[in-house]
Motif scaffolding. Structure first.
Motif, PDB file in Angstrom:
ATOM      1  N   LEU A  19       3.660  -3.220 -11.817  1.00 47.41           N
ATOM      2  CA  LEU A  19       3.883  -3.921 -10.672  1.00 47.41           C
ATOM      3  C   LEU A  19       1.542  -4.167  -9.972  1.00 47.41           C
ATOM      4  O   LEU A  19       1.906  -4.654  -8.533  1.00 47.41           O
ATOM      5  CB  LEU A  19       4.361  -2.346  -9.276  1.00 47.41           C
ATOM      6  N   LEU A  20       1.370  -2.959 -10.262  1.00 42.06           N
ATOM      7  CA  LEU A  20      -0.009  -3.223  -9.976  1.00 42.06           C
ATOM      8  C   LEU A  20      -0.482  -4.767 -10.272  1.00 42.06           C
ATOM      9  O   LEU A  20      -1.285  -5.278  -9.231  1.00 42.06           O
ATOM     10  CB  LEU A  20      -0.876  -1.955 -10.492  1.00 42.06           C
ATOM     11  N   SER A  21      -0.335  -5.038 -11.581  1.00 33.54           N
ATOM     12  CA  SER A  21      -1.186  -6.273 -11.816  1.00 33.54           C
ATOM     13  C   SER A  21      -0.541  -7.578 -11.009  1.00 33.54           C
ATOM     14  O   SER A  21      -0.913  -8.169 -10.737  1.00 33.54           O
ATOM     15  CB  SER A  21      -0.480  -6.904 -13.399  1.00 33.54           C
ATOM     16  N   LEU A  22       1.085  -7.490 -10.477  1.00 27.92           N
ATOM     17  CA  LEU A  22       1.379  -8.324  -9.433  1.00 27.92           C
ATOM     18  C   LEU A  22       0.775  -8.291  -8.027  1.00 27.92           C
ATOM     19  O   LEU A  22       0.830  -9.189  -7.365  1.00 27.92           O
ATOM     20  CB  LEU A  22       2.991  -8.254  -9.119  1.00 27.92           C
ATOM     21  N   ARG A  23       0.142  -6.512  -7.686  1.00 28.45           N
ATOM     22  CA  ARG A  23       0.219  -6.418  -6.327  1.00 28.45           C
ATOM     23  C   ARG A  23      -1.487  -7.100  -6.436  1.00 28.45           C
ATOM     24  O   ARG A  23      -1.685  -7.844  -4.941  1.00 28.45           O
ATOM     25  CB  ARG A  23      -0.069  -5.133  -6.284  1.00 28.45           C
ATOM     26  N   ALA A  29       0.741  -1.496   0.223  1.00 28.13           N
ATOM     27  CA  ALA A  29      -0.232   0.054  -0.007  1.00 28.13           C
ATOM     28  C   ALA A  29       0.578   1.082  -0.332  1.00 28.13           C
ATOM     29  O   ALA A  29       2.001   1.344   0.698  1.00 28.13           O
ATOM     30  CB  ALA A  29      -0.950  -0.417   1.330  1.00 28.13           C
ATOM     31  N   ASN A  30       0.203   2.611  -0.996  1.00 28.45           N
ATOM     32  CA  ASN A  30       1.381   3.479  -1.260  1.00 28.45           C
ATOM     33  C   ASN A  30       0.489   4.604  -0.131  1.00 28.45           C
ATOM     34  O   ASN A  30      -0.185   5.101  -0.574  1.00 28.45           O
ATOM     35  CB  ASN A  30       1.562   3.944  -2.401  1.00 28.45           C
ATOM     36  N   VAL A  31       1.581   4.999   0.633  1.00 28.17           N
ATOM     37  CA  VAL A  31       0.818   6.048   1.453  1.00 28.17           C
ATOM     38  C   VAL A  31       1.139   7.932   0.190  1.00 28.17           C
ATOM     39  O   VAL A  31       0.236   8.343   0.591  1.00 28.17           O
ATOM     40  CB  VAL A  31       1.431   6.764   2.475  1.00 28.17           C
ATOM     41  N   ASP A  32       2.271   8.148  -0.233  1.00 29.24           N
ATOM     42  CA  ASP A  32       2.395   9.145  -1.112  1.00 29.24           C
ATOM     43  C   ASP A  32       0.971   8.718  -2.147  1.00 29.24           C
ATOM     44  O   ASP A  32       0.668  10.078  -2.423  1.00 29.24           O
ATOM     45  CB  ASP A  32       3.510   8.450  -1.694  1.00 29.24           C
ATOM     46  N   LEU A  33       0.420   8.850  -2.441  1.00 33.51           N
ATOM     47  CA  LEU A  33      -0.317   7.891  -3.005  1.00 33.51           C
ATOM     48  C   LEU A  33      -2.062   7.848  -3.034  1.00 33.51           C
ATOM     49  O   LEU A  33      -3.089   7.800  -3.847  1.00 33.51           O
ATOM     50  CB  LEU A  33      -0.626   7.115  -4.837  1.00 33.51           C
ATOM     51  N   SER A  34      -2.024   8.118  -1.881  1.00 31.80           N
ATOM     52  CA  SER A  34      -3.415   8.119  -0.623  1.00 31.80           C
ATOM     53  C   SER A  34      -3.487   9.378  -0.582  1.00 31.80           C
ATOM     54  O   SER A  34      -4.138   9.646   0.695  1.00 31.80           O
ATOM     55  CB  SER A  34      -3.537   6.950  -0.369  1.00 31.80           C
ATOM     56  N   GLY A  35      -2.763  10.798  -0.571  1.00 34.95           N
ATOM     57  CA  GLY A  35      -2.940  12.208   0.171  1.00 34.95           C
ATOM     58  C   GLY A  35      -2.357  11.758   1.436  1.00 34.95           C
ATOM     59  O   GLY A  35      -2.876  12.660   2.681  1.00 34.95           O
ATOM     60  N   SER A  91      -3.888   4.019   3.708  1.00 36.18           N
ATOM     61  CA  SER A  91      -4.101   3.463   1.632  1.00 36.18           C
ATOM     62  C   SER A  91      -5.243   3.144   1.764  1.00 36.18           C
ATOM     63  O   SER A  91      -6.595   2.730   1.003  1.00 36.18           O
ATOM     64  CB  SER A  91      -3.178   3.109   1.551  1.00 36.18           C
ATOM     65  N   ASN A  92      -4.984   2.234   3.260  1.00 39.24           N
ATOM     66  CA  ASN A  92      -6.755   0.980   3.018  1.00 39.24           C
ATOM     67  C   ASN A  92      -8.599   1.652   3.145  1.00 39.24           C
ATOM     68  O   ASN A  92      -9.041   1.638   2.622  1.00 39.24           O
ATOM     69  CB  ASN A  92      -6.822   0.365   4.440  1.00 39.24           C
ATOM     70  N   GLN A  93      -7.879   3.060   3.886  1.00 37.58           N
ATOM     71  CA  GLN A  93      -9.506   3.835   4.174  1.00 37.58           C
ATOM     72  C   GLN A  93      -9.456   4.487   2.999  1.00 37.58           C
ATOM     73  O   GLN A  93     -10.645   4.303   2.424  1.00 37.58           O
ATOM     74  CB  GLN A  93      -9.080   5.046   5.031  1.00 37.58           C
ATOM     75  N   VAL A  94      -8.643   5.196   2.181  1.00 33.97           N
ATOM     76  CA  VAL A  94      -8.678   6.209   1.099  1.00 33.97           C
ATOM     77  C   VAL A  94      -9.516   4.831   0.435  1.00 33.97           C
ATOM     78  O   VAL A  94     -10.041   5.842  -0.584  1.00 33.97           O
ATOM     79  CB  VAL A  94      -7.261   6.686   0.675  1.00 33.97           C
ATOM     80  N   SER A  95      -8.170   3.784  -0.054  1.00 33.00           N
ATOM     81  CA  SER A  95      -9.118   2.625  -1.401  1.00 33.00           C
ATOM     82  C   SER A  95     -10.807   2.727  -1.055  1.00 33.00           C
ATOM     83  O   SER A  95     -11.446   2.318  -2.023  1.00 33.00           O
ATOM     84  CB  SER A  95      -8.312   1.602  -1.079  1.00 33.00           C
ATOM     85  N   THR A  96     -10.892   2.040   0.306  1.00 37.23           N
ATOM     86  CA  THR A  96     -12.460   1.921   0.438  1.00 37.23           C
ATOM     87  C   THR A  96     -13.141   2.670   0.083  1.00 37.23           C
ATOM     88  O   THR A  96     -14.102   2.648  -0.269  1.00 37.23           O
ATOM     89  CB  THR A  96     -12.478   1.712   2.421  1.00 37.23           C
TER      90      THR A  96
END
Length: 470
Positions: free
Chosen positions: A308-312, A192-198, A202-207
């Motif tokens: 990397l997204l596919s691997l993730r 999970a990438n905090v830099d790209l979730s403001g 990241s879990n809460q932002v993605s949700t």
């Protein structure tokens, strides 16, 4: 103000306003605070006066709690509490229970099941904040099951509430967009990438982005457009899914896909007769553009991240790729499986009443100190057998949804909301407003809105058309 938002006469104005709220939140929290309290104060008269329907109350409640994450990002506490969703949902549901007829008596039993855990602490380390953090989410779910259950809504009213919940998510979208650094400056990893979730969880932002994606899809498929323009709706859908995928936190986006598939399942299995009866949408007309949007956003993000997204999404980590770790259910779930099993072991040792609200993370052998991400295991560990009863009741309410609703679209939407709400408890527990809000909406008694009959033009007689004799 809540009535103006509900009527939605100027959708583009409201969209731009909420995007601006997110933008200003990156600079100062006070604009967001002012808007939040302005909506409350200007809407109180509508909520406090006697109404036959709880529609206004539920609309205001779900609109305001949807600011929960944006207010956390903007650091509005204590003016807007950090646990906004929990406090506001509890207060609003209690107000609704005392002011409207309610039939959700199973919610009362669920509340009773939680009470003993308040008086137990086998760890000796639980503080008041731990109890609020862990238990109030489950309390809110019980309260909405009590208050929302079988409240009468039309499908049009449901669409209006859904639209209100999307607006604050647009604020999060603009906030995250502004805060996202240039992709060249970001070191993408299989996590999970905090830099790209403001800069936030990241879990809460993605949700929330997953929720926004699902809600916009619901509006489109039910032909209640979000912005008033199909192309703009598609663009918003792309932006939400794009930013959600960028967080590299999978839970929210998988939830969105799950909800969409459930709705499409019920639409596809409807017979031609049922399609005509309920004027169901042409699935292909809407689904093909939406699928293309989903594929495009995934491909673009995958290219940006060099695959990397596919691997993730395949459950890979740096350890599994390098060969230092074996891909297991625990690595795929980012440690959630070990936490789950640790909580289950605690439950087996304290079967009847559990270890007490908030105490499981201090007593668990595996990943001690880590908060539970799976609500089922937390309920079992901290509330014991009563926690199991709580979860069984909640599951039974979902089973009943399959036996109600003759309209396949409404049925699909309600079941999708319920299943996404339950799915969220398995990756984010009940720490956000998402689970209680979606569960509450899924338990409403939604009726198909009656479409106005087309006006029949009266045929004028030839005599009426003859010029008047002078």
């Amino acid at each position: 103000m809540i009535k103006s938002l509900i009527q939605n006469k100027y959708p583009l104005v409201w969209i731009i306003l909420h995007l601006i709220l997110g933008f200003t939140a990156t600079i100062t929290p006070y604009v967001l605070i002012a808007w939040f309290y302005f909506v409350i104060l200007s809407s109180l008269s509508h909520v406090l006066k006697k109404n036959k329907s709880p529609f206004i109350l539920i609309s205001l409640l779900l609109y305001l709690v949807s600011f929960e994450l944006l207010s956390r990002m903007a650091r509005t506490s204590p003016f807007i509490p950090y646990e906004l969703g929990k406090y506001l949902l509890a207060a609003g549901a209690i107000w609704g229970i005392f002011n409207f007829k309610t039939r959700g008596y199973s919610g009362i039993v669920m509340l009773v099941c939680l009470l003993p855990s308040l008086f137990i602490d086998l760890s000796g380390q639980v503080q008041r904040s731990d109890v609020v953090f862990n238990l109030l989410g489950a309390v809110n779910v019980a309260l909405v099951c009590w208050f929302f259950y079988k409240q009468n809504f039309s499908s049009e009213e449901l669409g209006k509430v859904v639209r209100l919940m999307v607006y604050p998510i647009l604020g999060i979208l603009s906030y995250t967009f502004i805060k996202t650094p240039d992709f060249e400056e970001v070191e993408f990893v299989l996590g999970a990438n905090v830099d790209l979730s403001g800069g936030f969880g990241s879990n809460q932002v993605s949700t929330l982005f997953g929720l926004g994606t699902l809600l916009v899809f619901i509006l489109i498929i039910s032909r209640q457009t979000f912005s008033g323009n199909f192309i703009l709706d598609i663009a918003i859908l792309f932006a939400l899914s794009f930013q959600g995928l960028l967080t590299f936190s999978r839970g929210g986006m998988i939830g969105a896909v799950l909800g969409v598939m459930i709705i499409l399942f019920f639409l596809r299995r409807a017979s031609p007769l049922v399609r005509r009866k309920y004027h169901l949408p042409n699935v292909g007309k809407y689904v093909i553009p939406l699928i293309l949007v989903g594929i495009l956003s995934f491909v673009v993000v995958d290219q940006i991240t060099n695959g990397l997204l596919s691997l993730r999404y395949q459950g890979e980590t740096m350890g599994t790729i390098q060969g230092s770790k074996v891909k297991t259910l625990n690595t795929i779930s980012t440690g959630r499986f070990d936490i789950f099993m640790g909580d289950v072991n605690l439950w087996l040792d304290h079967f009847v009443f559990g270890v007490g609200a908030g105490a499981s993370r201090f007593l668990r052998e595996s990943l001690t100190g880590t908060i539970a991400h799976v609500e089922l295991s937390r309920l079992l560990a901290e509330s014991g057998f009563l926690g199991l009863i709580y979860f069984v009741i909640l599951s039974w309410l979902g089973v009943k949804l399959f036996r109600g609703q003759s309209n396949p679209l409404i049925k699909g939407i309600l079941i999708a909301l319920y299943i996404v709400a339950m799915y969220t408890t398995f990756h984010a527990a009940m720490r956000t407003y998402v689970t209680p809000s979606l569960l509450g909406l899924s338990l409403l008694a939604v009726k198909t809105s009656k479409k106005p009959k087309p006006k029949v033009r009266k045929k004028h007689s030839l005599k009426a058309l003859e010029p008047i004799a002078s």
